[in-house]
Design an enzyme around this catalytic site. Structure first.
Site, PDB file in Angstrom:
ATOM      1  N   GLY A   1      19.749 -37.138  24.598  1.00 53.13           N
ATOM      2  CA  GLY A   1      20.471 -36.958  25.844  1.00 53.13           C
ATOM      3  C   GLY A   1      21.330 -35.711  25.751  1.00 53.13           C
ATOM      4  N   ALA A   2      20.675 -34.552  25.670  1.00 50.48           N
ATOM      5  CA  ALA A   2      21.389 -33.289  25.477  1.00 50.48           C
ATOM      6  C   ALA A   2      21.816 -32.720  26.820  1.00 50.48           C
ATOM      7  CB  ALA A   2      20.521 -32.292  24.709  1.00 50.48           C
TER       8      ALA A   2
ATOM      9  N   GLY B   1      26.264 -33.623  25.225  1.00 51.55           N
ATOM     10  CA  GLY B   1      25.321 -33.605  24.112  1.00 51.55           C
ATOM     11  C   GLY B   1      24.906 -32.205  23.711  1.00 51.55           C
TER      12      GLY B   1
ATOM     13  N   ASN C   1      31.805 -43.310  27.468  1.00 54.95           N
ATOM     14  CA  ASN C   1      33.059 -43.687  28.076  1.00 54.95           C
ATOM     15  C   ASN C   1      33.190 -45.209  28.080  1.00 54.95           C
ATOM     16  OD1 ASN C   1      34.030 -41.074  28.830  1.00 54.95           O
ATOM     17  ND2 ASN C   1      32.591 -41.055  30.548  1.00 54.95           N
TER      18      ASN C   1
ATOM     19  N   LYS D   1      41.631 -43.164  26.477  1.00 54.50           N
ATOM     20  CA  LYS D   1      40.644 -42.482  27.325  1.00 54.50           C
ATOM     21  C   LYS D   1      40.340 -43.323  28.576  1.00 54.50           C
ATOM     22  CE  LYS D   1      37.292 -39.367  28.123  1.00 54.50           C
ATOM     23  NZ  LYS D   1      36.001 -39.423  27.427  1.00 54.50           N
TER      24      LYS D   1
ATOM     25  N   ASN E   1      39.661 -42.775  32.715  1.00 48.56           N
ATOM     26  CA  ASN E   1      38.336 -43.025  33.273  1.00 48.56           C
ATOM     27  C   ASN E   1      38.336 -44.141  34.312  1.00 48.56           C
ATOM     28  OD1 ASN E   1      36.723 -42.384  30.098  1.00 48.56           O
ATOM     29  ND2 ASN E   1      36.806 -41.041  31.882  1.00 48.56           N
TER      30      ASN E   1
ATOM     31  N   ASN F   1      37.217 -41.936  37.534  1.00 49.91           N
ATOM     32  CA  ASN F   1      35.770 -41.997  37.745  1.00 49.91           C
ATOM     33  C   ASN F   1      35.414 -42.727  39.039  1.00 49.91           C
ATOM     34  OD1 ASN F   1      36.118 -41.164  34.933  1.00 49.91           O
ATOM     35  ND2 ASN F   1      33.912 -41.360  34.810  1.00 49.91           N
TER      36      ASN F   1
ATOM     37  N   SER G   1      32.138 -36.806  35.904  1.00 45.71           N
ATOM     38  CA  SER G   1      30.697 -37.027  35.737  1.00 45.71           C
ATOM     39  C   SER G   1      30.205 -38.086  36.727  1.00 45.71           C
ATOM     40  CB  SER G   1      30.397 -37.461  34.306  1.00 45.71           C
ATOM     41  OG  SER G   1      31.086 -38.661  33.981  1.00 45.71           O
TER      42      SER G   1
END
Length: 325
Positions: free
Chosen positions: A7-8, A12, A102, A204, A208, A212, A273
């Site tokens: 998952g680049a 990534g 996350n 974190k 999020n 998010n 994201s």
């Protein structure tokens, strides 16, 4: 050290490029135009710390890579249960899987004592589907504090932050964590090995769990949410409820709500994201970020009326996206 990045995407590819620059044997697994661009031109990183280009091996077929020492999992958590066919060719007897996710990880209650020892969180690991694909014994936790985005195929814009905190679920001081720390630091990243990563997870998560879903529901950036009085007050309420749940599972983050809000506002007009996924018609990574905390609230008796309401509305939006895709 052989490292495969499964998952680049934005995070990534950024981590993989840095690891390659530091001397690790890195292999990126990606697809479509992003893969084509990385094959032809490498990974181009645009960063306030200095631009650079790295040329790790890139493929869409993990069987070309074979077993590695570490799989850096850059997929969103909602895809973990289905990633077995991609993951299996990369696994040797001692391969560790570093999940840069996350929210609340599927291994959260592994290696802890007390009444919740070994408890499976259904919204994170439905029916044990994730645990079957990624056994907890292979898991190394990772909390990402870097903000990145894909500026174009093969091009990663690094916005801020270089910290990737890692740690063993059972709190042990392992050689695999120390080896990864050395490789990450050689590539110019910060990689503290934490005795217990759970405090980092909740620090974190304080951000999020607010930004998010709210960014998706309002189509707003983090700074816009912070600068509006009503949504800032809403963010504060959501963070307070989140800290109550954290306390009931034994974690009291040292970062204050005011500091967390100030940090988010300093990030500026950054699109989360989750908002990017919404705009692209993809399902959003909300189960591990929001639904899991509501589930833990039910488990521990914590009152979370605001989180519960936001989870209901965001969950309906996610269902509509899933039905349309």
């Amino acid at each position: 050290m052989r490292i495969a990045v499964l998952g680049a995407g934005a995070i990534g590819a950024y981590a993989g490029a840095a690891l390659h620059r530091g001397g690790a044997d890195v292999h990126l697994v990606a697809r479509n135009e992003h893969l084509k661009a990385m094959r032809e031109n490498g990974v181009r990183v645009l960063s306030p710390r200095g631009d650079f280009t790295a040329h790790p091996h890139a493929t869409d077929d993990p069987s070309e890579i074979g077993p590695v020492d570490i799989v850096f999992l850059g997929l969103k958590a909602q895809y973990y249960a289905d990633c077995g066919p991609l993951l299996r060719p990369l696994l040797g007897p001692d391969t560790a899987v570093v999940a840069a996710q996350n929210g609340v990880p599927w291994w959260y209650f592994h290696g802890v004592e007390g009444p919740l020892a070994g408890h499976r969180i259904e919204s994170v690991d439905p029916g044990g589907a994730v645990s079957r694909v990624i056994p907890v014994e292979r898991a190394v936790g990772c909390v990402v504090y870097a903000a990145t985005e894909i500026a174009g195929p093969g091009v990663i814009r690094h916005i801020e932050g270089t910290r990737f905190s890692i740690g063993e679920p059972d709190r042990s001081d392992s050689a695999r964590c120390r080896d990864l720390q050395a490789a990450m630091e050689a590539g110019g990243l910060k990689c503290p090995v934490e005795r217990d990563l759970r405090e980092d997870i909740w620090v974190k998560l304080m951000g999020n769990i607010v930004f998010n879903p709210l960014s998706a529901l309002t189509r707003s950036t983090m700074a816009q949410i912070c600068r509006n009085r009503s949504t800032r007050d809403l963010a504060r309420t959501m963070m307070n409820e989140t800290l109550e749940v954290a306390a009931r599972v034994g974690v009291r983050p040292s970062v204050s709500i005011d500091r967390r809000l100030a940090g988010a506002e300093r990030t500026g007009d950054h699109r989360t994201s989750t908002l990017h996924d919404l705009e692209r018609g993809r399902t959003m990574e909300l189960d591990v970020i929001l639904s899991a905390v509501v589930e833990l609230a039910d488990l521990t008796g914590a009152p979370v009326p605001t989180l519960r309401a936001v989870d209901a509305v965001a969950g309906l939006l996610n269902q509509r996206i899933a039905a349309a895709s």
